[in-house]
Design an enzyme around this catalytic site. Structure first.
Site, PDB file in Angstrom:
ATOM      1  N   HIS A 184      96.160  16.207  23.241  1.00  0.00           N
ATOM      2  CA  HIS A 184      97.521  15.709  23.413  1.00  0.00           C
ATOM      3  C   HIS A 184      98.097  15.215  22.086  1.00  0.00           C
ATOM      4  CE1 HIS A 184      97.619  14.892  28.018  1.00  0.00           C
ATOM      5  NE2 HIS A 184      98.236  15.999  27.710  1.00  0.00           N
ATOM      6  N   ARG A 286     109.573  27.728  29.631  1.00  0.00           N
ATOM      7  CA  ARG A 286     108.813  27.277  30.796  1.00  0.00           C
ATOM      8  C   ARG A 286     109.794  26.845  31.884  1.00  0.00           C
ATOM      9  NH1 ARG A 286     107.041  24.397  26.286  1.00  0.00           N
ATOM     10  NH2 ARG A 286     105.038  25.081  25.401  1.00  0.00           N
ATOM     11  N   GLU A 411      96.160  35.806  29.456  1.00  0.00           N
ATOM     12  CA  GLU A 411      95.541  34.483  29.414  1.00  0.00           C
ATOM     13  C   GLU A 411      94.100  34.489  29.895  1.00  0.00           C
ATOM     14  OE1 GLU A 411      98.820  31.362  30.624  1.00  0.00           O
ATOM     15  OE2 GLU A 411      99.060  33.180  31.831  1.00  0.00           O
ATOM     16  N   CYS A 482     102.268  33.065  22.290  1.00  0.00           N
ATOM     17  CA  CYS A 482     103.098  31.900  22.588  1.00  0.00           C
ATOM     18  C   CYS A 482     102.273  30.645  22.838  1.00  0.00           C
ATOM     19  CB  CYS A 482     104.002  32.167  23.794  1.00  0.00           C
ATOM     20  SG  CYS A 482     103.110  32.489  25.330  1.00  0.00           S
TER      21      CYS A 482
END
Length: 549
Positions: A184, A286, A411, A482
């Site tokens: 994070h 998104r 992915e 991305c």
């Protein structure tokens, strides 16, 4: 002089005196209340309400990825299960301080036992509990120091609430002893353009007030630097500032090979900053922001208005919109809130949308209507595609709604290994390196205990990227990245050398990536990529690329 090593975020460099993050206050003692249960109950309710309001205020001010993280923390603070646990302890005669401490600790242990996304959220409980207890004690919550001069912040790691509102006029650079390139802290530092080195364990021993050079480009922290080292660092920092203020140019290699530099966006309002920083379009929009705070799916009209706002900001430019990626860490009550033992491997992405196809059809309807009303070049893609059949299903459905360009996110290893067959149906592929790394390395990207495996530099991940690049070249289909990997300037060069033609990232990373690409030809990028592929692990791949560059 000593050189401490970690993982750099971006290409920045900064020099300044060190200040360490304040340590958490000592835990309260389990002593009986002297004011009674009713008074303790009132105290804790007021404290939790104040902390929740503060987190929401910071979320509103922060925006972007920080906003999502802080809003999630605010929701945890008000969790009814936690409230029941606190109430039980107060009713038994405990003080509010002890009730919060013990209840949160118990809840933390439960989440850690569950693992996965919930296990990762367990760490957030420490920060929330500390804030509530500080409020009860009438003292400042532990956090970032606030001196009257600029400084380099050294911390074990930063809580999202602290990272979100760092005063960038004072915090020259950030050094953490824990964490990795996808933590994070790293993601938020990259989003804000903060000079940062993470995972520099030895930085804990640097004394307050000591001068250091934080060099993100080399992933180093130099203690007690010589005057000439400080001068070189200052000159580099000045050169970067000058480059950042220059009018942005399209992304290209030194030999003129164009590499589209695009932005990852989470809501339409983020477009202004992206355009100002030179984004040539959007590589990942998104759409979850429309869904995550809702108890039911948004209407077609509401979705169309949001998509129209986004597309209007990029006339004539490519805008890649990802249809709803729910599941795993983003369950939705109207889509997939059933308990799963391992949600990262469960009903998420396109799988969840196929199970509730009306939601997917409504989203495609809204996108088609927004596309008809604007002049952007709209591309749509599906998340978590694993098979040829899923690819054919999504592209056919998108074309049914008149959407011209339909692609897939790569992915999972299956889609990378069969990229030639998937791209026979899809118009393009976009590689999500965060999830691709997670599934390649069998390491939950949200689980701190396996964070060291979550590194897109790993040669196994790079080999899969190369498979997709080769398939795209053979079929004449565009391949982009991305994930967070695109924002790492040197790794961006490697990705281009593996056949990637566009890179999408947080807007703050565009300048560094643009500058680094401009220093290498395509042949050089391929040579650097080959050096990284020949390595045995992520650290040696990064070192090999640096040496070859």
């Amino acid at each position: 002089m000593a050189v401490l090593r970690g993982v750099g975020i971006g290409q920045g460099v900064a020099t300044g005196p060190v200040l360490h993050m304040a340590e958490a206050a000592p835990a309260p003692e389990d002593v009986p209340s002297t004011v009674g249960a009713d008074a303790e109950r009132t105290r804790v309710q007021e404290a939790i309400a104040a902390v929740t309001a503060e987190l929401n205020r910071r979320a509103e001010a922060a925006g972007g990825a920080a906003r999502d993280v802080l809003e999630a923390q605010a929701m945890i603070a008000e969790d009814p299960t936690l409230a029941d646990e606190v109430e039980e302890r107060i009713s038994a005669g405990s003080t509010a301080e002890w009730a919060v401490h013990d209840a949160f600790a118990g809840f933390r242990a439960s989440l850690e036992a569950v693992g996965g996304y919930l296990g990762e959220r367990a760490a957030d409980l420490d920060d929330i509990a500390q804030r509530v207890i500080a409020r009860l004690r009438g003292v400042a919550a532990p956090g970032v120091p606030d001196p009257d001069h600029p400084f380099v912040l050294v911390a074990r790691d930063l809580a999202p609430a602290d990272t979100a509102l760092l005063d960038l006029d004072k915090v020259l650079a950030l050094v953490t002893t824990d964490g990795g390139p996808t933590s994070h802290t790293a993601i938020l530092a990259r989003e804000k353009g903060i000079v940062a080195v993470v995972g520099a364990a030895e930085a804990a021993g640097v004394p307050d007030g000591g001068t250091v050079i934080v060099d993100a480009a080399s992933g180093t922290v130099t203690t007690e630097p010589a005057p000439e080292e400080i001068a070189r660092a200052a000159a580099r920092a000045a050169d970067r500032r000058a480059a950042d203020t220059a009018p942005p140019t399209p992304g290209a290699l030194a030999d003129g090979t164009p590499i589209a530099l695009l932005a990852n966006l989470g809501k339409p309002g983020d477009a202004v900053d992206a355009v100002a920083r030179g984004a040539e379009g959007v590589g990942l929009f998104r759409t979850e922001f429309l869904f995550l705070s809702a108890s039911q799916a948004p209407t077609v009209t509401a979705q169309r208005d949001a998509y129209r706002e986004l597309l209007s900001a990029f006339p004539g430019r490519k805008v890649v919109v990802r249809v709803l990626d729910a599941g795993a860490d983003k369950p939705l009550p109207f889509l997939n809130d059933a308990h799963e033992e391992n949600p990262a491997l469960g009903l998420r992405g396109l799988r969840a949308l196929r199970a509730s196809e009306d939601i997917l059809r409504e989203q495609l309807t809204a996108l088609a209507e927004a596309d008809a009303e604007t002049e952007a070049d709209l591309w749509v893609m599906a998340p978590m595609v694993a098979t040829v059949e899923e690819t054919a299903y999504f592209t056919a459905l998108a074309r049914e709604y008149g959407l011209r360009t339909a692609g897939i996110m790569v992915e999972v290893p299956s889609s990378a290994l069969l990229a030639d067959r998937l791209l026979a149906h899809a118009d393009f592929a976009s590689i999500g390196t965060n999830d691709l790394t997670q599934y390649t390395m069998a390491a939950d990207r949200l689980l701190g205990s396996v964070a060291s495996f979550q590194d897109p530099w790993h040669p196994a991940v790079l080999r899969l990227v190369a498979e997709v690049g080769r398939a795209g070249a053979a079929l004449g289909k565009p391949v982009g990245v991305c994930g967070e990997a695109a924002a790492d300037p040197l790794l961006a060069v490697v990705l281009v050398g593996l056949g990637v033609g566009s890179l999408s990232m947080a807007p703050a990373a565009l300048s560094d990536v643009r500058r680094t690409l401009s220093l290498h030809t395509l042949d050089q990028a391929r040579r650097i990529a080959e050096a990284a592929l020949a390595a045995d692990d992520a650290a040696s791949a990064r070192a090999a690329a640096q040496a070859a560059g």
